[in-house]
Design a protein around this motif. Structure first.
Motif, mmCIF file in Angstrom:
data_model
loop_
_atom_site.group_PDB
_atom_site.id
_atom_site.type_symbol
_atom_site.label_atom_id
_atom_site.label_comp_id
_atom_site.label_asym_id
_atom_site.label_seq_id
_atom_site.Cartn_x
_atom_site.Cartn_y
_atom_site.Cartn_z
ATOM 1 N N GLN A 77 0.880 -1.106 -0.046
ATOM 2 C CA GLN A 77 0.006 0.097 -0.086
ATOM 3 C C GLN A 77 0.965 1.296 -0.159
ATOM 4 O OE1 GLN A 77 -3.056 -0.057 -0.505
ATOM 5 N NE2 GLN A 77 -3.844 -1.835 0.178
ATOM 6 N N PRO A 78 0.416 2.289 -0.446
ATOM 7 C CA PRO A 78 -0.931 2.643 -1.145
ATOM 8 C C PRO A 78 -1.101 2.283 -2.812
ATOM 9 C CG PRO A 78 0.435 4.469 -1.353
ATOM 10 C CD PRO A 78 1.359 3.562 -0.496
ATOM 11 N N PHE A 79 -0.001 1.647 -3.270
ATOM 12 C CA PHE A 79 -0.131 1.159 -4.607
ATOM 13 C C PHE A 79 -0.963 -0.017 -4.684
ATOM 14 C CE2 PHE A 79 3.697 3.612 -3.820
ATOM 15 C CZ PHE A 79 3.360 4.726 -4.484
ATOM 16 N N ARG A 80 -0.351 -1.012 -4.257
ATOM 17 C CA ARG A 80 -1.179 -2.482 -4.076
ATOM 18 C C ARG A 80 -1.813 -2.601 -5.507
ATOM 19 N NH1 ARG A 80 -1.007 -6.830 -1.065
ATOM 20 N NH2 ARG A 80 -2.750 -8.268 -0.823
ATOM 21 N N THR A 81 -1.147 -2.593 -6.404
ATOM 22 C CA THR A 81 -1.758 -2.883 -7.924
ATOM 23 C C THR A 81 -2.440 -4.070 -7.832
ATOM 24 O OG1 THR A 81 0.378 -3.485 -8.798
ATOM 25 C CG2 THR A 81 -0.134 -1.232 -9.032
ATOM 26 N N LYS A 82 -2.027 -5.252 -7.233
ATOM 27 C CA LYS A 82 -2.739 -6.383 -7.246
ATOM 28 C C LYS A 82 -3.947 -6.440 -6.881
ATOM 29 C CE LYS A 82 -1.175 -9.522 -4.568
ATOM 30 N NZ LYS A 82 -0.151 -10.520 -3.778
ATOM 31 N N ASP A 83 -4.675 -5.196 -6.337
ATOM 32 C CA ASP A 83 -5.968 -5.203 -5.926
ATOM 33 C C ASP A 83 -6.729 -4.634 -6.989
ATOM 34 O OD1 ASP A 83 -5.653 -6.633 -3.788
ATOM 35 O OD2 ASP A 83 -5.173 -4.949 -2.386
ATOM 36 N N ARG A 84 -6.064 -4.077 -8.052
ATOM 37 C CA ARG A 84 -6.921 -3.144 -9.198
ATOM 38 C C ARG A 84 -7.116 -3.869 -10.309
ATOM 39 N NH1 ARG A 84 -6.039 1.630 -6.020
ATOM 40 N NH2 ARG A 84 -4.192 1.718 -5.012
ATOM 41 N N ILE A 85 -8.138 -4.003 -10.653
ATOM 42 C CA ILE A 85 -8.550 -4.629 -11.980
ATOM 43 C C ILE A 85 -7.820 -4.127 -13.200
ATOM 44 C CG2 ILE A 85 -10.464 -3.058 -12.361
ATOM 45 C CD1 ILE A 85 -12.032 -5.580 -13.534
ATOM 46 N N TYR A 86 -7.449 -5.270 -13.978
ATOM 47 C CA TYR A 86 -6.458 -5.152 -15.008
ATOM 48 C C TYR A 86 -5.064 -4.531 -14.838
ATOM 49 C CZ TYR A 86 -10.767 -5.765 -17.532
ATOM 50 O OH TYR A 86 -12.095 -6.315 -17.991
ATOM 51 N N LEU A 87 -4.922 -3.477 -13.765
ATOM 52 C CA LEU A 87 -3.604 -3.154 -13.340
ATOM 53 C C LEU A 87 -2.632 -4.342 -12.622
ATOM 54 C CD1 LEU A 87 -1.745 -0.515 -13.567
ATOM 55 C CD2 LEU A 87 -3.031 -0.036 -11.397
ATOM 56 N N ASP A 88 -3.464 -5.064 -12.237
ATOM 57 C CA ASP A 88 -2.824 -6.273 -11.351
ATOM 58 C C ASP A 88 -2.209 -7.127 -12.401
ATOM 59 O OD1 ASP A 88 -5.413 -7.195 -12.350
ATOM 60 O OD2 ASP A 88 -5.315 -8.783 -10.986
ATOM 61 N N VAL A 89 -2.788 -7.515 -13.584
ATOM 62 C CA VAL A 89 -2.432 -8.184 -14.668
ATOM 63 C C VAL A 89 -1.187 -7.530 -15.297
ATOM 64 C CG1 VAL A 89 -2.765 -9.251 -17.150
ATOM 65 C CG2 VAL A 89 -4.496 -9.678 -14.906
ATOM 66 N N LEU A 90 -1.424 -6.180 -15.699
ATOM 67 C CA LEU A 90 -0.260 -5.590 -16.359
ATOM 68 C C LEU A 90 0.938 -5.279 -15.480
ATOM 69 C CD1 LEU A 90 -2.590 -2.649 -17.876
ATOM 70 C CD2 LEU A 90 -1.368 -4.405 -18.946
ATOM 71 N N THR A 91 0.707 -5.039 -14.191
ATOM 72 C CA THR A 91 2.057 -4.939 -13.389
ATOM 73 C C THR A 91 2.644 -6.232 -13.121
ATOM 74 O OG1 THR A 91 0.521 -4.716 -11.303
ATOM 75 C CG2 THR A 91 1.290 -2.768 -12.308
ATOM 76 N N GLU A 92 1.930 -7.554 -12.848
ATOM 77 C CA GLU A 92 2.719 -8.525 -12.755
ATOM 78 C C GLU A 92 3.198 -9.184 -14.139
ATOM 79 O OE1 GLU A 92 3.846 -12.249 -10.701
ATOM 80 O OE2 GLU A 92 3.316 -10.192 -10.146
#
Length: 186
Positions: A77-92
């Protein structure tokens, strides 16, 4: 650095992993981890990875630092992109071209980067696999309320949206791969 990313991921996800049919048996969700040992392990592996990368060459170090930052933004947090739709896939998925660059720079400082088409094709291929992983997670959990408790983005995705997005990522991966073939007359 991968180990440090996995350590922080395991620890920060412990409260969510109790809702996963298999991960709930791991030490962190079962309450068998100690914060001090986890943070020391995280810092040890991160430091070791960055020190080793720095001793190899400055380009490899920059890529290693980017890989560490990718894990930070994905998990913390506060980013934790794994919890954000589509951004989780793009950042992983971005870890694929980062790893490709790491391999590129193990050969030493290069005077040119790999083709942008190759990097983009590799990124989209990673996204393709991550979208399918989310689809498999949703299917294995089987209950949308429980899936939301396990991963916030799964509460927004549907099986259809994940399959459509995986088709999108796969298509773009092939498009960029085709760009390589055209550019290099393969």
């Amino acid at each position: 650095i991968s180990s440090s990313n996995y350590i922080i991921n395991e620890y920060l996800d412990r409260h969510f992993d109790v809702f996963h049919p298999h991960k709930k048996y791991r030490p962190a969700p079962a309450g068998k981890t100690i914060f001090n040992k986890m943070i020391l392990s995280y810092l040890f592996f991160l430091s070791l990875g960055l020190f080793t990368a720095h001793s190899l060459n400055p380009f490899f170090f920059k890529v290693a630092l980017l890989f560490a930052l990718s894990g930070y933004f994905y998990n913390i947090q506060p980013f934790r992109t794994k919890d954000r739709i589509y951004l989780d896939v793009l950042t992983e998925g971005i870890n694929n071209p980062i790893r490709l660059l790491a391999g590129w720079y193990t050969l030493g400082p290069q005077h040119f980067l790999p083709s942008s088409h190759l990097l983009l094709a590799y990124w989209m291929l990673g996204c393709f696999f991550m979208a399918l992983k989310r689809f498999a997670e949703m299917r294995s959990i089987g209950n949308s309320d429980r899936a939301l408790l396990y991963r916030a983005s799964l509460g927004i995705y549907s099986e259809t949206s994940l399959l459509v997005s995986s088709f999108f990522y796969g298509s773009f991966s092939l498009l960029f791969l085709g760009g390589i073939f055209l550019k290099h007359h393969v």
